[in-house]
Design an enzyme around this catalytic site. Structure first.
Site, PDB file in Angstrom:
ATOM      1  N   ARG A   1       0.799  -1.223   0.000  1.00 11.62           N
ATOM      2  CA  ARG A   1       0.000   0.000   0.000  1.00 11.62           C
ATOM      3  C   ARG A   1       0.831   1.273   0.000  1.00 11.62           C
ATOM      4  O   ARG A   1       0.613   2.170  -0.806  1.00 11.62           O
ATOM      5  CB  ARG A   1      -0.897   0.096   1.251  1.00 11.62           C
ATOM      6  CG  ARG A   1      -2.258  -0.464   1.117  1.00 11.62           C
ATOM      7  CD  ARG A   1      -2.650  -1.049   2.445  1.00 11.62           C
ATOM      8  NE  ARG A   1      -1.684  -2.062   2.786  1.00 11.62           N
ATOM      9  CZ  ARG A   1      -1.739  -3.310   2.327  1.00 11.62           C
ATOM     10  NH1 ARG A   1      -2.724  -3.675   1.580  1.00 11.62           N
ATOM     11  NH2 ARG A   1      -0.802  -4.203   2.608  1.00 11.62           N
ATOM     12  N   THR A   2       1.761   1.380   0.950  1.00 16.04           N
ATOM     13  CA  THR A   2       2.418   2.675   1.151  1.00 16.04           C
ATOM     14  C   THR A   2       3.234   3.050  -0.087  1.00 16.04           C
ATOM     15  O   THR A   2       3.104   4.156  -0.621  1.00 16.04           O
ATOM     16  CB  THR A   2       3.295   2.628   2.413  1.00 16.04           C
ATOM     17  OG1 THR A   2       2.516   2.094   3.471  1.00 16.04           O
ATOM     18  CG2 THR A   2       3.795   4.000   2.796  1.00 16.04           C
TER      19      THR A   2
ATOM     20  N   LYS B   1      25.624  -3.368   0.028  1.00 16.29           N
ATOM     21  CA  LYS B   1      27.095  -3.281  -0.017  1.00 16.29           C
ATOM     22  C   LYS B   1      27.621  -2.483   1.165  1.00 16.29           C
ATOM     23  O   LYS B   1      28.815  -2.194   1.242  1.00 16.29           O
ATOM     24  CB  LYS B   1      27.531  -2.597  -1.315  1.00 16.29           C
ATOM     25  CG  LYS B   1      27.092  -3.299  -2.580  1.00 16.29           C
ATOM     26  CD  LYS B   1      27.542  -2.488  -3.801  1.00 16.29           C
ATOM     27  CE  LYS B   1      26.527  -2.571  -4.905  1.00 16.29           C
ATOM     28  NZ  LYS B   1      26.703  -1.487  -5.882  1.00 16.29           N
TER      29      LYS B   1
ATOM     30  N   ARG C   1      10.974   4.017   3.767  1.00 11.13           N
ATOM     31  CA  ARG C   1      10.600   3.047   4.812  1.00 11.13           C
ATOM     32  C   ARG C   1      11.860   2.284   5.205  1.00 11.13           C
ATOM     33  O   ARG C   1      12.643   1.887   4.339  1.00 11.13           O
ATOM     34  CB  ARG C   1       9.553   2.062   4.305  1.00 11.13           C
ATOM     35  CG  ARG C   1       9.320   0.911   5.280  1.00 11.13           C
ATOM     36  CD  ARG C   1       8.141   0.068   4.935  1.00 11.13           C
ATOM     37  NE  ARG C   1       6.899   0.785   5.166  1.00 11.13           N
ATOM     38  CZ  ARG C   1       5.685   0.220   5.069  1.00 11.13           C
ATOM     39  NH1 ARG C   1       5.576  -1.057   4.748  1.00 11.13           N
ATOM     40  NH2 ARG C   1       4.603   0.921   5.297  1.00 11.13           N
TER      41      ARG C   1
ATOM     42  N   HIS D   1       4.401   5.721  11.729  1.00  9.80           N
ATOM     43  CA  HIS D   1       3.986   5.546  10.329  1.00  9.80           C
ATOM     44  C   HIS D   1       3.046   6.718  10.023  1.00  9.80           C
ATOM     45  O   HIS D   1       1.834   6.566   9.920  1.00  9.80           O
ATOM     46  CB  HIS D   1       3.278   4.202  10.183  1.00  9.80           C
ATOM     47  CG  HIS D   1       3.043   3.762   8.768  1.00  9.80           C
ATOM     48  ND1 HIS D   1       3.164   4.602   7.680  1.00  9.80           N
ATOM     49  CD2 HIS D   1       2.687   2.549   8.263  1.00  9.80           C
ATOM     50  CE1 HIS D   1       2.886   3.926   6.575  1.00  9.80           C
ATOM     51  NE2 HIS D   1       2.596   2.675   6.904  1.00  9.80           N
TER      52      HIS D   1
END
Ligand code: CP
Length: 303
Positions: free
Chosen positions: A51-52, A80, A101, A129
């Site tokens: 969704r986000t 890396k 995120r 959030h």
């Protein structure tokens, strides 16, 4: 330049303006179809999302802008050993705004401190959030007509659930909100939250069984027990189906109670509830696109 790390970064008045803009976008999408022409959004997702990430991308595309990014830390140079601080300096050369995120709490904040473009926290560990909270608030305001005077039940993983923590933080600024926390003792809401409610004189109850409070609720915010936040698989298996909202439990609720869920759902809401008109969690997803469109316009100074 502004970032969004926490719903409290916006005043109540600024949130009202954002939600008014989101409602106008909903009614008049054509008016905004070219608003971000020539602008680029980077989505930097070090943790899974449906969704986000996609609602941010859909939001930018609906504004006439373009999108780039990665959806997995393993396919980025984080694999890396590149730091978030270095990555955001690089992304600042490619894009005008970034949604990030990260599994580590505070990582988007570190990025924001080194960024020359606005950074939006799209979820950091068990912490915050904020754009889910903006989605939740817009959904409630649009469907109930207010963000005041109601009893909201929050059910499920209240310990690790960042959507829950963000939503409580945001709602305490509105008058006459009463919280009912419904969780097993192992997943109860953290003490820092109940301490904060106590200090502010905000009413809350903690219960274990949904049936104890269903009839009192104006809204029920269901959440999933999150496998990825558990250290111990056995503990997850023991708790994962602790709550299952079904038709029988819905029969105890008010006729106009709203059921929200940030999604993804696992088993905590039976699919038989989806056809109940009080179940608004898929409508909530659509509000998430409108509010992210409004947020992008606001942070880019185009509102
Ligand atoms: N609600 C939410 O954050 O969903 P995703 O994890 O799919 O983005």
């Amino acid at each position: 330049m502004r970032h969004l790390m926490n719903p409290l970064d916006f005043t109540v008045e600024e949130l009202d303006a954002l939600f008014d803009l989101a409602n106008d976008i909903e009614k008049n999408p054509g008016k905004y179809a070219h608003a971000c022409e020539g602008k680029k959004l980077a989505t930097c997702f070090y943790e899974p999302s449906t969704r986000t990430r996609l609602s941010f991308e859909s939001a930018m595309l609906s504004l006439g802008g373009q999108v780039l990014g990665f959806s997995d830390a393993a396919s980025s140079s984080a694999s890396k050993g590149e730091s978030v601080s270095d990555t955001i300096r690089v992304i600042s050369c490619f894009a005008d705004i970034c949604a990030m995120r990260h599994p580590k709490e505070g990582a988007p904040m570190v990025a924001a401190s080194k960024s020359s473009i606005p950074v939006i926290n799209a979820g950091d560990g068990g912490h915050q959030h904020p754009t889910q909270t903006l989605t939740d608030l817009l959904t409630i305001r649009s469907l109930k007509g207010r963000l005041t005077h109601f009893t909201i039940g929050l059910c499920g993983d209240l310990k690790f659930g960042r959507t829950v923590h963000s939503l409580i933080n945001a709602l305490v600024r509105y008058p006459d909100i009463h919280f009912v926390f419904i969780s097993p003792p192992e997943l109860k809401v953290p003490d820092y939250i109940t301490d904060m409610l106590g200090e502010r004189g905000i009413r809350y109850q903690e219960v274990i069984r949904l049936e104890e409070c269903m009839a009192d609720l104006d809204m029920l915010y269901m959440t999933r027990v999150q496998r990825e936040r558990f250290f111990n698989e056995e503990e997850y298996v023991r708790l994962k189906d602790f709550y299952i909202l079904n038709k029988e439990k819905m029969s105890l609720a008010k006729d106009d109670m709203l059921i929200l869920h940030p999604l993804p759902r696992v088993n905590e809401i039976s699919v038989e509830v989806d056809d109940d008109e009080r179940a608004i969690y898929f409508k909530q997803v659509q509000y998430g696109v409108y509010v992210r469109m409004a947020l992008i316009l606001t942070l880019l100074g185009l509102a």
